[in-house]
Design a protein around this motif. Sequence first.
Motif, PDB file in Angstrom:
ATOM      1  N   ILE A  80       0.863  -1.170   0.000  1.00 34.81           N
ATOM      2  CA  ILE A  80       0.000   0.000   0.000  1.00 34.81           C
ATOM      3  C   ILE A  80       0.901   1.221   0.000  1.00 34.81           C
ATOM      4  CG2 ILE A  80      -1.749   1.279   1.289  1.00 34.81           C
ATOM      5  CD1 ILE A  80      -2.621  -1.372   2.524  1.00 34.81           C
ATOM      6  N   SER A  81       0.572   2.170  -0.853  1.00 34.21           N
ATOM      7  CA  SER A  81       1.401   3.376  -0.921  1.00 34.21           C
ATOM      8  C   SER A  81       1.302   4.156   0.390  1.00 34.21           C
ATOM      9  CB  SER A  81       0.961   4.258  -2.093  1.00 34.21           C
ATOM     10  OG  SER A  81      -0.288   4.852  -1.818  1.00 34.21           O
ATOM     11  N   ASP A  82       2.332   4.934   0.677  1.00 31.93           N
ATOM     12  CA  ASP A  82       2.349   5.736   1.903  1.00 31.93           C
ATOM     13  C   ASP A  82       1.177   6.707   1.932  1.00 31.93           C
ATOM     14  OD1 ASP A  82       4.616   4.521   2.907  1.00 31.93           O
ATOM     15  OD2 ASP A  82       5.980   5.982   2.009  1.00 31.93           O
ATOM     16  N   LYS A  83       0.871   7.292   0.789  1.00 30.31           N
ATOM     17  CA  LYS A  83      -0.240   8.242   0.707  1.00 30.31           C
ATOM     18  C   LYS A  83      -1.556   7.557   1.058  1.00 30.31           C
ATOM     19  CE  LYS A  83      -2.656  11.164  -2.633  1.00 30.31           C
ATOM     20  NZ  LYS A  83      -3.922  10.458  -2.637  1.00 30.31           N
ATOM     21  N   ASP A  84      -1.788   6.377   0.480  1.00 31.09           N
ATOM     22  CA  ASP A  84      -3.023   5.642   0.769  1.00 31.09           C
ATOM     23  C   ASP A  84      -3.088   5.208   2.224  1.00 31.09           C
ATOM     24  OD1 ASP A  84      -3.932   5.922  -1.824  1.00 31.09           O
ATOM     25  OD2 ASP A  84      -3.271   3.933  -2.469  1.00 31.09           O
ATOM     26  N   LEU A  85      -1.971   4.773   2.766  1.00 32.37           N
ATOM     27  CA  LEU A  85      -1.948   4.342   4.161  1.00 32.37           C
ATOM     28  C   LEU A  85      -2.256   5.511   5.104  1.00 32.37           C
ATOM     29  CD1 LEU A  85      -1.595   1.986   6.037  1.00 32.37           C
ATOM     30  CD2 LEU A  85       0.853   2.445   6.082  1.00 32.37           C
ATOM     31  N   GLY A  98      -9.339   6.555  11.850  1.00 30.45           N
ATOM     32  CA  GLY A  98      -9.051   7.105  13.168  1.00 30.45           C
ATOM     33  C   GLY A  98      -8.080   6.261  13.976  1.00 30.45           C
ATOM     34  N   GLU A  99      -7.533   5.234  13.368  1.00 30.30           N
ATOM     35  CA  GLU A  99      -6.574   4.363  14.050  1.00 30.30           C
ATOM     36  C   GLU A  99      -5.174   4.972  13.966  1.00 30.30           C
ATOM     37  OE1 GLU A  99      -7.202   1.636  15.771  1.00 30.30           O
ATOM     38  OE2 GLU A  99      -9.334   1.560  15.283  1.00 30.30           O
ATOM     39  N   LYS A 100      -4.377   4.716  15.004  1.00 32.41           N
ATOM     40  CA  LYS A 100      -3.016   5.256  15.057  1.00 32.41           C
ATOM     41  C   LYS A 100      -1.988   4.272  14.490  1.00 32.41           C
ATOM     42  CE  LYS A 100      -4.310   8.882  17.400  1.00 32.41           C
ATOM     43  NZ  LYS A 100      -4.853   9.939  16.606  1.00 32.41           N
ATOM     44  N   LYS A 101      -2.342   2.988  14.496  1.00 32.66           N
ATOM     45  CA  LYS A 101      -1.411   1.973  14.013  1.00 32.66           C
ATOM     46  C   LYS A 101      -1.885   1.423  12.680  1.00 32.66           C
ATOM     47  CE  LYS A 101       0.294   0.641  18.513  1.00 32.66           C
ATOM     48  NZ  LYS A 101       0.630  -0.467  19.396  1.00 32.66           N
ATOM     49  N   LYS A 102      -0.925   0.980  11.871  1.00 32.57           N
ATOM     50  CA  LYS A 102      -1.221   0.539  10.511  1.00 32.57           C
ATOM     51  C   LYS A 102      -2.121  -0.696  10.462  1.00 32.57           C
ATOM     52  CE  LYS A 102       3.281   2.170   8.984  1.00 32.57           C
ATOM     53  NZ  LYS A 102       4.597   1.753   8.508  1.00 32.57           N
ATOM     54  N   PRO A 159      -4.288  -2.195  12.708  1.00 27.55           N
ATOM     55  CA  PRO A 159      -5.687  -1.976  13.068  1.00 27.55           C
ATOM     56  C   PRO A 159      -6.433  -1.080  12.071  1.00 27.55           C
ATOM     57  CG  PRO A 159      -4.302  -1.758  14.999  1.00 27.55           C
ATOM     58  CD  PRO A 159      -3.387  -1.879  13.821  1.00 27.55           C
ATOM     59  N   ALA A 160      -5.725  -0.137  11.454  1.00 24.79           N
ATOM     60  CA  ALA A 160      -6.359   0.736  10.465  1.00 24.79           C
ATOM     61  C   ALA A 160      -6.807  -0.069   9.248  1.00 24.79           C
ATOM     62  CB  ALA A 160      -5.406   1.846  10.048  1.00 24.79           C
ATOM     63  N   ILE A 161      -5.952  -0.981   8.790  1.00 20.15           N
ATOM     64  CA  ILE A 161      -6.295  -1.824   7.637  1.00 20.15           C
ATOM     65  C   ILE A 161      -7.466  -2.739   7.992  1.00 20.15           C
ATOM     66  CG2 ILE A 161      -5.468  -3.636   6.084  1.00 20.15           C
ATOM     67  CD1 ILE A 161      -4.218  -0.928   5.508  1.00 20.15           C
ATOM     68  N   VAL A 162      -7.420  -3.334   9.177  1.00 20.06           N
ATOM     69  CA  VAL A 162      -8.494  -4.238   9.611  1.00 20.06           C
ATOM     70  C   VAL A 162      -9.822  -3.485   9.662  1.00 20.06           C
ATOM     71  CG1 VAL A 162      -9.357  -5.590  11.558  1.00 20.06           C
ATOM     72  CG2 VAL A 162      -6.972  -5.795  10.864  1.00 20.06           C
ATOM     73  N   LYS A 163      -9.816  -2.288  10.218  1.00 19.12           N
ATOM     74  CA  LYS A 163     -11.047  -1.507  10.332  1.00 19.12           C
ATOM     75  C   LYS A 163     -11.569  -1.101   8.954  1.00 19.12           C
ATOM     76  CE  LYS A 163     -13.174   2.258  12.835  1.00 19.12           C
ATOM     77  NZ  LYS A 163     -13.004   3.287  13.844  1.00 19.12           N
ATOM     78  N   LEU A 164     -10.676  -0.705   8.060  1.00 16.89           N
ATOM     79  CA  LEU A 164     -11.078  -0.323   6.712  1.00 16.89           C
ATOM     80  C   LEU A 164     -11.729  -1.495   5.983  1.00 16.89           C
ATOM     81  CD1 LEU A 164     -10.916   1.959   4.487  1.00 16.89           C
ATOM     82  CD2 LEU A 164      -8.981   0.640   3.631  1.00 16.89           C
TER      83      LEU A 164
END
Length: 74
Positions: free
Chosen positions: A7-12, A20-24, A26-31
């Motif tokens: 995943i590109s840095d911009k997309d991440l 609203g997640e601070k860590k990568k 959990p953010a992917i899991v929530k998305l």
Amino acid sequence: MKITVDISDKDLKDIMRFTGEKKKGPAIVKLVADSLMLKRRRELSEEVKSGKVRFDFPHYEAMQELDNKSPWDK
């Protein structure tokens, strides 16, 4: 289950901002969970619109009458 994705840095950054997640991780899991929920809702909505799925409310008319009736009427 663990997987590796590119995943590109911009997309991440956007993913983390939107979820609203601070860590990568959990953010992917929530998305993914949010995206799946929306797609399932859309799928069910289309099935209802097309008539494949039907929901019956057996007491709907009686409840409507109660809603329309004034509490002051006897």
